[in-house]
Design a protein around this motif. Structure first.
Motif, PDB file in Angstrom:
ATOM      1  N   GLN A  16       0.538  -0.254   0.254  1.00  0.00           N
ATOM      2  CA  GLN A  16      -0.047   0.111   0.165  1.00  0.00           C
ATOM      3  C   GLN A  16       0.360   1.039  -0.257  1.00  0.00           C
ATOM      4  N   GLY A  20       0.761   3.760  -3.129  1.00  0.00           N
ATOM      5  CA  GLY A  20       0.536   4.811  -3.022  1.00  0.00           C
ATOM      6  C   GLY A  20       1.413   6.236  -3.242  1.00  0.00           C
ATOM      7  N   THR A 106      -5.659   0.242  -1.896  1.00  0.00           N
ATOM      8  CA  THR A 106      -4.790   1.594  -1.955  1.00  0.00           C
ATOM      9  C   THR A 106      -5.796   3.484  -2.550  1.00  0.00           C
TER      10      THR A 106
END
Length: 277
Positions: A16, A20, A106
């Motif tokens: 994530q 991200g 995400t």
């Protein structure tokens, strides 16, 4: 079946964080913000038809859409939909009578995807937050599942494929591009677990299945007509170009042994047409 599942929560957190940050800079593995990968996969003409301002970064390793051969009116699910490029392109292919779901865990990816869909004016799409091991859709609700270089990032791949089978309608199909090892890692001078622990999960390789393991997991989930086709074999130069963090912790002498063993693979399978087939 050799599927050692490490600390799932730690892996998901790392993935994530990695993706991200990646969506904000336009690349999964480097700071290059060009769309050369997307042009190579989808073609400049296809991308040129998208409105200005649409983020085209797909973080993919192949063209799952071409493998899927979508038809007008179909319901599609993209596992790990990222910035939404494949969802948008799929929505154009299935037309107003079809529908496309994108699933990602995400927030930054989902925000980008929804923004992209709004810019395109896509009304036949929906982006869902969740894990691809627990798809937030009813049983037998989609015709086609696509995924582009995402399943390799998930610790429990058996659960991903089991849940994919669950949401597919009888006769539905799976079309996946993924990073796969051709052959096992037993010939290496280090144990497989040591090799995998030296690779980065968020950079696609540590969790990659072998071709045999991928086939076995698909068949165990109930899929038939399983096919794996190698589209690209990575050289050591390719691996280094993808970003040094991908090879972080791997002894230098092992790099030549990976030559041609890491592949981008097109994977297709079907749910049998009858429920109890």
């Amino acid at each position: 079946m050799r599927q050692t599942i490490p600390d799932s929560s730690a892996i998901k957190a790392a993935v994530q964080e990695h993706y991200g940050q990646a969506i904000t800079r336009g690349s999964c593995c480097t700071t290059d913000t060009t769309t050369s990968t997307e042009v190579q996969i989808y073609g400049a003409e296809t991308l040129a038809r998208l409105p200005e301002g649409v983020v085209t970064t797909s973080f993919g390793c192949g063209n799952a859409l071409a493998l899927a051969t979508l038809q007008p009116g179909e319901v599609v699910l993209d596992l790990g939909s990222g910035g939404g490029l494949e969802v948008i392109l799929a929505a154009q292919q299935v037309g107003p009578d079809g529908f496309v779901y994108g699933l990602d865990m995400t927030d930054a990816m989902l925000e980008t995807a929804r923004r992209n869909a709004a810019r395109v004016g896509a009304t036949n799409v929906s982006f869902l937050k969740g894990d691809i091991e627990a798809i937030p859709l009813p049983d037998q609700s989609v015709d086609v599942i696509i995924s582009n270089c995402v399943i390799n990032l998930v610790p429990d791949k058996a659960q991903v494929l089991n849940d994919a089978f669950r949401v597919l309608r009888p006769g539905g199909r799976l079309a996946v591009s993924d990073i796969v090892f051709d052959g096992d890692l037993t010939a290496f001078p280090l144990p497989e677990a040591t090799i995998r622990s030296a690779l980065s999960w968020s950079s696609c390789f540590a969790g990659a299945l072998t071709m045999d393991d991928y086939r076995n997991l698909l068949e165990a989930a109930g899929f038939t007509a399983v096919n794996l086709e190698v589209l690209h074999r990575y050289t050591v130069a390719d691996l280094r170009n993808e970003g040094s963090e991908m090879l972080e912790g791997l002894p230098a002498e092992l790099l030549p042994m990976l030559e041609g063993r890491v592949t981008s693979c097109a994977i297709s399978a079907r749910r049998p047409p009858c429920k109890d087939a």
